[in-house]
Write an enzyme that holds these catalytic residues in place. Structure first.
Site, PDB file in Angstrom:
ATOM      1  N   GLU A 290     -73.459  -0.020 -35.715  1.00  5.84           N
ATOM      2  CA  GLU A 290     -73.821   0.455 -37.049  1.00  5.84           C
ATOM      3  C   GLU A 290     -74.994  -0.330 -37.627  1.00  5.84           C
ATOM      4  O   GLU A 290     -75.881   0.238 -38.262  1.00  5.84           O
ATOM      5  CB  GLU A 290     -72.609   0.367 -37.986  1.00  5.84           C
ATOM      6  CG  GLU A 290     -71.438   1.251 -37.606  1.00  5.84           C
ATOM      7  CD  GLU A 290     -71.691   2.720 -37.880  1.00  5.84           C
ATOM      8  OE1 GLU A 290     -72.775   3.064 -38.369  1.00  5.84           O
ATOM      9  OE2 GLU A 290     -70.789   3.533 -37.597  1.00  5.84           O
ATOM     10  N   ARG A 294     -78.742   1.436 -38.370  1.00 11.46           N
ATOM     11  CA  ARG A 294     -79.076   1.533 -39.784  1.00 11.46           C
ATOM     12  C   ARG A 294     -80.100   0.479 -40.200  1.00 11.46           C
ATOM     13  O   ARG A 294     -81.129   0.808 -40.807  1.00 11.46           O
ATOM     14  CB  ARG A 294     -77.819   1.392 -40.641  1.00 11.46           C
ATOM     15  CG  ARG A 294     -76.743   2.423 -40.356  1.00 11.46           C
ATOM     16  CD  ARG A 294     -75.670   2.403 -41.423  1.00 11.46           C
ATOM     17  NE  ARG A 294     -74.452   3.100 -40.984  1.00 11.46           N
ATOM     18  CZ  ARG A 294     -73.583   3.667 -41.799  1.00 11.46           C
ATOM     19  NH1 ARG A 294     -73.784   3.619 -43.095  1.00 11.46           N
ATOM     20  NH2 ARG A 294     -72.500   4.265 -41.337  1.00 11.46           N
ATOM     21  N   ASP A 423     -70.219  10.644 -28.735  1.00 14.64           N
ATOM     22  CA  ASP A 423     -71.271  11.608 -29.050  1.00 14.64           C
ATOM     23  C   ASP A 423     -72.681  11.131 -28.720  1.00 14.64           C
ATOM     24  O   ASP A 423     -73.413  11.762 -27.949  1.00 14.64           O
ATOM     25  CB  ASP A 423     -71.178  12.017 -30.524  1.00 14.64           C
ATOM     26  CG  ASP A 423     -71.122  10.816 -31.464  1.00 14.64           C
ATOM     27  OD1 ASP A 423     -70.985   9.679 -30.992  1.00 14.64           O
ATOM     28  OD2 ASP A 423     -71.214  11.028 -32.690  1.00 14.64           O
ATOM     29  N   GLU A 559     -75.227  16.089 -39.575  1.00 16.41           N
ATOM     30  CA  GLU A 559     -75.426  16.686 -38.255  1.00 16.41           C
ATOM     31  C   GLU A 559     -75.852  18.151 -38.296  1.00 16.41           C
ATOM     32  O   GLU A 559     -76.699  18.582 -37.499  1.00 16.41           O
ATOM     33  CB  GLU A 559     -74.155  16.525 -37.412  1.00 16.41           C
ATOM     34  CG  GLU A 559     -73.939  15.131 -36.871  1.00 16.41           C
ATOM     35  CD  GLU A 559     -73.429  14.174 -37.927  1.00 16.41           C
ATOM     36  OE1 GLU A 559     -73.562  12.946 -37.741  1.00 16.41           O
ATOM     37  OE2 GLU A 559     -72.889  14.651 -38.955  1.00 16.41           O
TER      38      GLU A 559
END
Length: 662
Positions: A290, A294, A423, A559
């Site tokens: 993360e 980010r 994913d 998404e």
């Protein structure tokens, strides 16, 4: 006769004499003497003297450490201004300076399209129904509901779930570091840079729909600036903030969005905070994945768009602090690392990392090595890719969700999904290949094999609408469950087709894009739930898309609009812009908080009471609104897909030019 007894003796009176000397003694010669401190010290036992000496030494060391810490902070605060004057490199690859939105000229006519598109309707701010309108006017009631729900949730849960599905333990306060991390080297002035002329596009006037996105961003930013400035995330309903890493996640995530939208004033204010306030010397655990996508990705993107060396220096500092995560027996990184102490560790409940997390940091680490000339970042990240490539346990290119950091092997075998925890593994196979100039054939082969595995094992069609969707496979048993996260796939397939992969990838992208749109359209609020289940059997009374009560929340995820951007950019079909416009209107109707900001909601099926969750994720500004703005543009040179590749947090990074190329 006996003589008479003698008389009894007189009664005796006993008494005690106490003499208080007040520090003096009285002896037989009646002379006073003063007791010395040395005599008192000698009367103590050896153990007592050792304890006192130890405590005095400990207090002196604590005082010295506190003085050093305060002195460092004082020097940083006074010496930072000179450093910040180093604004731009000699020859940076930059976009033109953004202009304020209010200074931009009127709407330009859209480029001719192959299909007719009606003009955009007025942006709807409130719900169309009277009950919903009255409810939204009562801001206090909405606020109380969200605060109460948030408190109940905090009392019943001790962990939080990251937006990609990884469970993260909450961290304690992060104000004071325990010890300093190794000072990172300064960025090399000789670092190679992309000389990308495609970045030098002229700023175009935003059209009506783009101006609506700018308005949405400003409204969200106003709430963050007023109630959560410098903190990780805004809680818009309670008008407060929440912390995850304590590093200003929302601000860093939104830097490149502000530049792209032309919000110069907001960008400069955020840049000043990064310069003066952003410090990574903190005793705090961060999630490797993360924080990479980010923070590291956001800083690198801001550097490339603005040309400001400040962002590259911050990126290199942060990258160095993440490197201890790779010190494992298998070279598969730990999920968490303390950026102040350098201590890395897996989650508290397992020694596994998720496959998506360890394989979705490569774009950022590779780019950091290219810019700084320090190969350690790229080598560490690419070693993970090489090891995952050769692991057993795959199924026609599909990978399990977990990998052990000690053995380096997959765990929880036999479960395959394109949702949370897996994913972006597939996304980064393609994007690394694109980033590196389409030369790394191993990445391409793994990606193509995975797409065929998806077709063979996970692709199905629903009833009665025949919607194509990607389900899950658990030990040979198929589940018609699809996360909203999977809606990244249409955009990734379209990007691959654009870069020369088989044309049937674009056909599959179109079909899945229709499904993701229906996941939004079939909900009463027009917003997709977190998870849906598809109906596989013909029944007259059932819709294609089914939602369970626990899955009907919406977290402002990007998404769907991400893939709409790719499909419109690469096909020119205006229907994708219209679909995105519907979603933006739904965000404004059901998630916009009057006092500033947008809130995730708990029930996408109840337009009268969507139940705000009182949280605005950083990716709403970093991804969702950015992709909507790009979707509504008809200029293919705006962050051209032949010049840039977007990381999984929507931060654009340049495609590497061939040696000697422009």
């Amino acid at each position: 006769m006996y003589p008479p007894p003698p008389p009894p003796p007189p009664p005796r009176r006993d008494f005690v004499s106490v003499t208080l000397s007040a520090g003096r003694t009285y002896d037989g010669s009646k002379s006073w003497r003063r007791r010395s401190c040395w005599r008192k010290w000698k009367q103590l036992s050896r153990l007592q003297r050792n304890v006192i000496l130890f405590l005095l030494t400990f207090l002196m060391l604590c005082g010295l450490l506190c003085y050093a810490s305060v002195a460092d902070q004082w020097r940083a605060g006074n010496g930072g201004s000179a450093e910040e004057r180093e604004r731009r490199p000699v020859d940076p690859p930059v976009l033109p300076a953004p202009r304020k939105a209010e200074d931009l000229p009127g709407v330009l006519p859209q480029k001719p399209q192959r299909h007719f598109r009606r003009g955009p309707p007025s942006l709807q701010i409130r719900a169309p129904s009277k009950g919903s309108e009255d409810r939204r006017q009562d801001d206090t009631k909405w606020r109380d509901e969200a605060v109460g729900g948030a408190r109940r949730e905090e009392n019943t849960r001790r962990t939080v779930v990251s937006w990609r599905g990884a469970v993260i333990e909450p961290q304690p306060g992060t104000e004071l570091p325990t010890r300093k991390a190794e000072a990172p080297p300064r960025p090399s002035s000789q670092a190679p840079r992309i000389q990308n002329q495609a970045a030098l596009f002229p700023p175009a006037s935003p059209n009506e729909r783009q101006r609506a996105v700018i308005d949405a961003f400003r409204h969200a930013w106003a709430g963050y600036r007023k109630f959560a400035w410098g903190h990780d995330e805004l809680k818009p309903v309670s008008r407060s903030f929440s912390e995850w890493f304590g590093l200003g996640l929302t601000l860093i995530d939104a830097l490149d969005t502000m530049w792209i939208l032309g919000l110069k004033k907001e960008f400069e204010e955020a840049r000043k905070w990064v310069s003066k306030k952003l410090r990574f010397q903190k005793d705090v655990d961060v999630n490797l994945f993360e924080s990479t996508i980010r923070i590291l990705g956001g800083l690198l993107s801001a550097y490339h768009l603005s040309g400001d060396d400040l962002f590259l220096k911050k990126a290199e500092d942060f990258g160095n602090r993440l490197m201890p995560a790779f010190r494992t027996p298998s070279k598969i990184p730990y999920s968490d690392v303390n950026i102040g102490t350098g201590a890395a560790h897996p989650p508290r409940w397992t020694s596994d990392s998720t496959v998506a997390e360890v394989t979705s940091i490569q774009l950022e680490f590779r780019e950091l090595s290219r810019l700084t000339g320090n190969k350690k970042f790229q080598e560490a990240a690419e070693e993970v890719t090489r090891r995952v490539h050769s692991l057993p346990g795959k199924k026609d290119g599909l990978v399990p969700m977990f990998i052990n950091t000690h053995s380096g092997l997959f765990t929880h075998m036999g479960v395959f999904t394109l949702g949370a925890r897996a994913d972006s593994y597939y996304e980064y196979l393609l994007k690394q290949w694109v980033q590196g100039g389409k030369k790394e054939t191993q990445l391409l082969e793994d990606y193509l094999e995975a797409i065929e595995g998806i077709r063979r094992h996970l692709l199905r069609r629903s009833e009665p609408g025949k919607l194509a969707f990607v389900g899950e496979l658990a030990h040979g048993r198929f589940s018609a469950k699809m996360d909203h996260l999977v809606c990244f796939l249409p955009g990734t397939l379209a990007l691959g087709a654009h870069h020369g992969l088989p044309a049937d990838h674009m056909e599959l992208a179109r079909a899945l894009m229709d499904t993701c749109y229906q996941m939004n359209r079939q909900m009463e609020t027009g917003l997709s739930p977190e998870i849906v289940h598809f109906n596989l059997y013909p029944q007259n009374d059932r819709k294609d898309v089914q939602v369970k009560p626990a899955d009907r929340h919406n977290l402002l995820r990007p998404e769907t609009v991400e893939s709409l951007f790719y499909l419109h950019r690469l096909t020119g079909d205006p229907k994708y812009q219209d679909w995105g416009w519907e979603i933006l209107r739904s965000f404004n109707t059901y998630t916009r908080v009057p006092s500033g900001g947008y809130s995730s909601i708990s029930n996408v099926q109840d337009p009268l009471n969507p139940q705000p969750r009182d949280k605005m994720e950083s990716f709403f500004l970093g991804e969702t609104l950015k992709y909507l703005y790009l979707l509504f543009s008809d200029d293919p040179s705006l962050l051209s897909l032949d010049a840039y590749v977007f990381n999984t947090e929507a931060h654009p990074l340049p495609i590497w030019a061939p040696p000697g190329g422009a």
